[in-house]
Design an enzyme around this catalytic site. Sequence first.
Site, short mmCIF file in Angstrom:
data_model
loop_
_atom_site.label_atom_id
_atom_site.label_comp_id
_atom_site.label_asym_id
_atom_site.label_seq_id
_atom_site.Cartn_x
_atom_site.Cartn_y
_atom_site.Cartn_z
N ALA A 185 0.80 -1.23 0.00
CA ALA A 185 0.00 0.00 0.00
C ALA A 185 0.83 1.28 0.00
O ALA A 185 0.52 2.23 -0.71
CB ALA A 185 -0.93 -0.02 1.21
N GLU A 187 3.71 2.05 -1.10
CA GLU A 187 4.66 2.29 -2.19
C GLU A 187 3.96 3.04 -3.32
O GLU A 187 3.76 2.54 -4.42
CB GLU A 187 5.24 0.94 -2.65
N ASN A 257 2.31 -10.02 -0.74
CA ASN A 257 3.45 -10.56 -1.48
C ASN A 257 4.20 -11.64 -0.69
O ASN A 257 5.35 -11.97 -0.99
CB ASN A 257 4.41 -9.43 -1.89
N HIS A 312 7.49 -2.20 -7.28
CA HIS A 312 7.60 -1.92 -5.84
C HIS A 312 8.45 -0.68 -5.64
O HIS A 312 9.04 -0.16 -6.56
CB HIS A 312 8.29 -3.09 -5.12
N GLU A 388 12.20 -2.54 -8.00
CA GLU A 388 12.12 -1.62 -6.86
C GLU A 388 12.47 -0.24 -7.42
O GLU A 388 13.59 -0.01 -7.87
CB GLU A 388 13.12 -2.01 -5.76
ZN LIG Z 1 6.83 -3.76 -2.18
#
Ligand SMILES: [Zn+2]
Length: 422
Positions: A185, A187, A257, A312, A388
């Site tokens: 949430a 991110e 995840n 992410h 990421e």
């Molecule tokens: Zn993440």
Amino acid sequence: MKNTFWISVISLTYIIHQICGFARFDRYSVIKAIPKRLGDIDHLTQIKHRFLNDVDFWSESNRIEDAILFDVSPRLKKNLIHYLDKNRINYTILTDNLEQWVEKERLYATESMKNEINLDSIDYERYYPFEKYVDILKYLHSKHSAATYKTIGSTIEGRMIPAMVINNDRDVKKNAVVFECGIHAREWISHASCLWFIKELLSGDGKKLLDKYEFHFIPILNPDGYVYTFTHNRMWRKNRRRNYFGLSVACDGVDLNRNFDINFCRDLAARSMCSQAYCGSYAFSEKETQSMRDYVLELNKTAKIDAYFALHSFTQLWMYPYGFTSYEPRSIGQYRKLSKLAVEAIRNTHGKTYRWGSIFETMRYLVSGASLDWIESQNLADFSFAIELRDTGEYGFLLPANQIRPTSEEVWSAIEVVLLNI
Ligand SMILES: [Zn+2]
């Protein structure tokens, strides 16, 4: 007896959160540690696992020289600093009052919820609340014949999980590409980048890719958690499942995840309901992961999925499977080639460096139940990548909106290169 006591404390904390509305972080400190040797990583891991209610780790890396950010409550801070000093761990305190950072975000969130969006001139350099996001997707559906808005399931709080399919010619059989965004949430850059990619494809620039692929976006896989970051706690990561310990309410939420059916919950730390990485009571126990699973399985019956991207933040990493083991995936040679191309494209866009490798290599950390590993192990896509996004610890999850454009641009250029080279 001891357990009952702690559960009561946790329940009380939960009730306070509910009464007070927005979670506050007065006098919480944010600490950036740079482990210099393996022993430092052991000490940091101990802190992470022992003080679930007072320490929140913002990044998962376990590598020497990687910055590790975490916040700590005022009641634990003195002892924690003493522990870091005693063990000669290299660290800096980024702020002694996280509340000041979060307050800015709260004002931003309140404004975003109040302001009307001008759909005829959408500002893609903003973080939008859930309902406005959905309005934008529906608007794009109405404006572009290539775009189809739909939902893939619902959440425990009754929200629909939105999806967008983009295909410029449905009569031509094409391979598919899937984007999974916003599983975590807080991110926010993940959700925003996903929307940016949709915009790119629908602008004339996306034609080359659209001629080759049908795109499936799940821009907000965790709607309840995302809404909660706007209304209650900007630092929320999991979904909004109410967890019970016997008859008592324990800490809320499941880390989606960690909830996929791959080496499920083998990581001991993920078994605590109060852990940010709580795996849930069984694999695919959550409606969000069930929806994602069913959507991909269904899609796989009618189309070959060439690539699956999970977005992410933060730490700037370009990763491929696996996270649950050090074994290499089937197409390791191709994975390496594509990853090198990707990080090169990123560097050539705005000069940023993203490290690449398997999840296990890049983080030095075993991750159970991640979507990427499940996709790879079930052979559901030729390639699956977890990215990421920015940054490397200056703002962390609280990345300013003026970085949506450069972040999305650099990663989109990498995705284009990868998709044109598969
Ligand atoms: Zn993440």
